[in-house]
Design a protein around this motif. Sequence first.
Motif, PDB file in Angstrom:
ATOM      1  N   THR A  50       0.738  -1.201   0.042  1.00 37.25           N
ATOM      2  CA  THR A  50      -0.075  -0.151   0.051  1.00 37.25           C
ATOM      3  C   THR A  50       1.017   1.397   0.155  1.00 37.25           C
ATOM      4  O   THR A  50       0.631   2.136  -0.891  1.00 37.25           O
ATOM      5  CB  THR A  50      -0.824   0.165   1.400  1.00 37.25           C
ATOM      6  OG1 THR A  50      -1.962  -1.074   1.174  1.00 37.25           O
ATOM      7  CG2 THR A  50      -1.826   1.271   1.362  1.00 37.25           C
ATOM      8  N   GLU A  87       4.002   1.427  -0.852  1.00 38.59           N
ATOM      9  CA  GLU A  87       4.670   1.753  -2.233  1.00 38.59           C
ATOM     10  C   GLU A  87       3.805   2.408  -3.132  1.00 38.59           C
ATOM     11  O   GLU A  87       4.119   3.096  -4.119  1.00 38.59           O
ATOM     12  CB  GLU A  87       4.994   0.230  -2.649  1.00 38.59           C
ATOM     13  CG  GLU A  87       6.095  -0.489  -2.057  1.00 38.59           C
ATOM     14  CD  GLU A  87       6.313  -2.039  -2.165  1.00 38.59           C
ATOM     15  OE1 GLU A  87       7.307  -2.716  -1.772  1.00 38.59           O
ATOM     16  OE2 GLU A  87       5.191  -2.437  -2.883  1.00 38.59           O
ATOM     17  N   HIS A  88       2.525   1.702  -3.487  1.00 36.33           N
ATOM     18  CA  HIS A  88       1.501   2.445  -4.395  1.00 36.33           C
ATOM     19  C   HIS A  88       1.334   3.943  -4.077  1.00 36.33           C
ATOM     20  O   HIS A  88       1.437   4.840  -4.856  1.00 36.33           O
ATOM     21  CB  HIS A  88       0.380   1.833  -4.452  1.00 36.33           C
ATOM     22  CG  HIS A  88      -0.051   1.002  -5.420  1.00 36.33           C
ATOM     23  ND1 HIS A  88      -0.027   1.254  -6.597  1.00 36.33           N
ATOM     24  CD2 HIS A  88      -0.135  -0.540  -5.470  1.00 36.33           C
ATOM     25  CE1 HIS A  88      -0.446   0.156  -7.457  1.00 36.33           C
ATOM     26  NE2 HIS A  88      -0.205  -0.886  -6.698  1.00 36.33           N
ATOM     27  N   GLU A  89       1.249   4.273  -2.562  1.00 38.90           N
ATOM     28  CA  GLU A  89       0.961   5.713  -2.694  1.00 38.90           C
ATOM     29  C   GLU A  89       2.172   6.497  -2.649  1.00 38.90           C
ATOM     30  O   GLU A  89       1.994   7.816  -3.066  1.00 38.90           O
ATOM     31  CB  GLU A  89       0.705   5.849  -0.964  1.00 38.90           C
ATOM     32  CG  GLU A  89      -0.639   5.219  -0.542  1.00 38.90           C
ATOM     33  CD  GLU A  89      -0.739   5.188   1.277  1.00 38.90           C
ATOM     34  OE1 GLU A  89       0.333   5.530   1.771  1.00 38.90           O
ATOM     35  OE2 GLU A  89      -1.781   4.788   1.515  1.00 38.90           O
ATOM     36  N   GLY A 147       3.522   4.766  -6.770  1.00 42.21           N
ATOM     37  CA  GLY A 147       2.581   4.549  -7.968  1.00 42.21           C
ATOM     38  C   GLY A 147       2.548   3.207  -8.611  1.00 42.21           C
ATOM     39  O   GLY A 147       1.902   2.844  -9.348  1.00 42.21           O
ATOM     40  N   VAL A 148       3.268   2.333  -7.707  1.00 46.75           N
ATOM     41  CA  VAL A 148       3.624   0.928  -8.180  1.00 46.75           C
ATOM     42  C   VAL A 148       3.887   0.028  -7.172  1.00 46.75           C
ATOM     43  O   VAL A 148       4.750   0.729  -6.108  1.00 46.75           O
ATOM     44  CB  VAL A 148       4.625   0.779  -9.539  1.00 46.75           C
ATOM     45  CG1 VAL A 148       5.902   1.196  -8.928  1.00 46.75           C
ATOM     46  CG2 VAL A 148       4.573  -0.634 -10.303  1.00 46.75           C
ATOM     47  N   ASP A 149       3.553  -1.172  -6.928  1.00 45.71           N
ATOM     48  CA  ASP A 149       4.180  -1.970  -5.880  1.00 45.71           C
ATOM     49  C   ASP A 149       5.013  -3.064  -6.405  1.00 45.71           C
ATOM     50  O   ASP A 149       5.588  -3.334  -7.538  1.00 45.71           O
ATOM     51  CB  ASP A 149       2.883  -2.676  -4.984  1.00 45.71           C
ATOM     52  CG  ASP A 149       2.143  -3.911  -6.088  1.00 45.71           C
ATOM     53  OD1 ASP A 149       2.907  -4.291  -6.803  1.00 45.71           O
ATOM     54  OD2 ASP A 149       1.050  -3.967  -5.792  1.00 45.71           O
ATOM     55  N   GLU A 207       4.092  -5.783  -9.091  1.00 46.41           N
ATOM     56  CA  GLU A 207       3.937  -5.350 -10.323  1.00 46.41           C
ATOM     57  C   GLU A 207       5.559  -5.282 -10.978  1.00 46.41           C
ATOM     58  O   GLU A 207       5.855  -5.523 -11.912  1.00 46.41           O
ATOM     59  CB  GLU A 207       3.419  -3.858 -10.604  1.00 46.41           C
ATOM     60  CG  GLU A 207       2.050  -3.952 -10.153  1.00 46.41           C
ATOM     61  CD  GLU A 207       1.561  -2.722 -10.134  1.00 46.41           C
ATOM     62  OE1 GLU A 207       0.831  -2.093 -11.158  1.00 46.41           O
ATOM     63  OE2 GLU A 207       1.091  -2.263  -8.785  1.00 46.41           O
TER      64      GLU A 207
END
Length: 289
Positions: A161, A163-165, A168-170, A173
């Motif tokens: 979470t 990483e995405h915040e 923009g990618v975790d 991916e």
Amino acid sequence: PALPTLPAVAQKLVALWGDGALPEIGAVARVVAEDPAMAAKVLRYANSAAFAMRQPARTVSQAVTMLGPRQVRNVVLSFALVAFAKGKGTAYRCFWRRSVLASVFARELTALDKWAGLPAEEAALAALLQDIGSLAFMTVLGEVYESLVLETGTNHSALATVEHERMGVDHCEIGAWLLQRWRFPEDLVNAVALSHGRTDGTDDTKARLARLAAIAGVLADAWIEGGPEQTLKHNGHGAGFRSADPLKAALARAEIGIREAAEMFNVEGCDAPNIDWLTEQARQLSKNE
């Protein structure tokens, strides 16, 4: 340019699976034999207590015959990842420990009816590589990413979470992209991409591999976090442990496998939690899956 790269022997082994067929033992042995240091490690693994063969493997061909092509591939990739984590910071060690534990859990869980049909070594490899994107992040971002790992601890979902915040990618991916770059088979690429549960309800091999890898990872987190004292190992059951409960028996076998892997692949801090507590964690995971 800073992205991690596989050793030549590992790249060649992965390439042998390029058409999806199981390569011949002789082809695998020839690739491993090209790297004397890796050949010695594979022989050491084949002759370890995990197999306890009456006649030790004296050649790479004998080791490959004994272990099978898939397991040799996994062993070579494991030793390759050891090199990435060796002498590095805390985040690298956390990545490596979780990867090894998850791999052992995934291999043992394939013995359960729920995961029937999934090859044990494919499941072990999917679990081993599910966090490979974290290795890419660590290599490129260094201390910036290490702080995220330490901040989230064993809450692996929280790490994805964050990483995405922030990026923009975790790591799932990124991991799938990296495996594509390394020319891994599509099933393994997809299993890593989907290892945080985004399997859209399908039940094909890639979705099942992804779910098993994810469950094995959460069990690895539970193992690292620890539970009540009185471990299986300390109670003296060890390899003689038997249970009518297939799940509990699988986790007991994993405890043995983790001890052996910890010694072979230099994994720190692998003391076992209470087997009954761990079994309950696994049951809850299965209910929520």
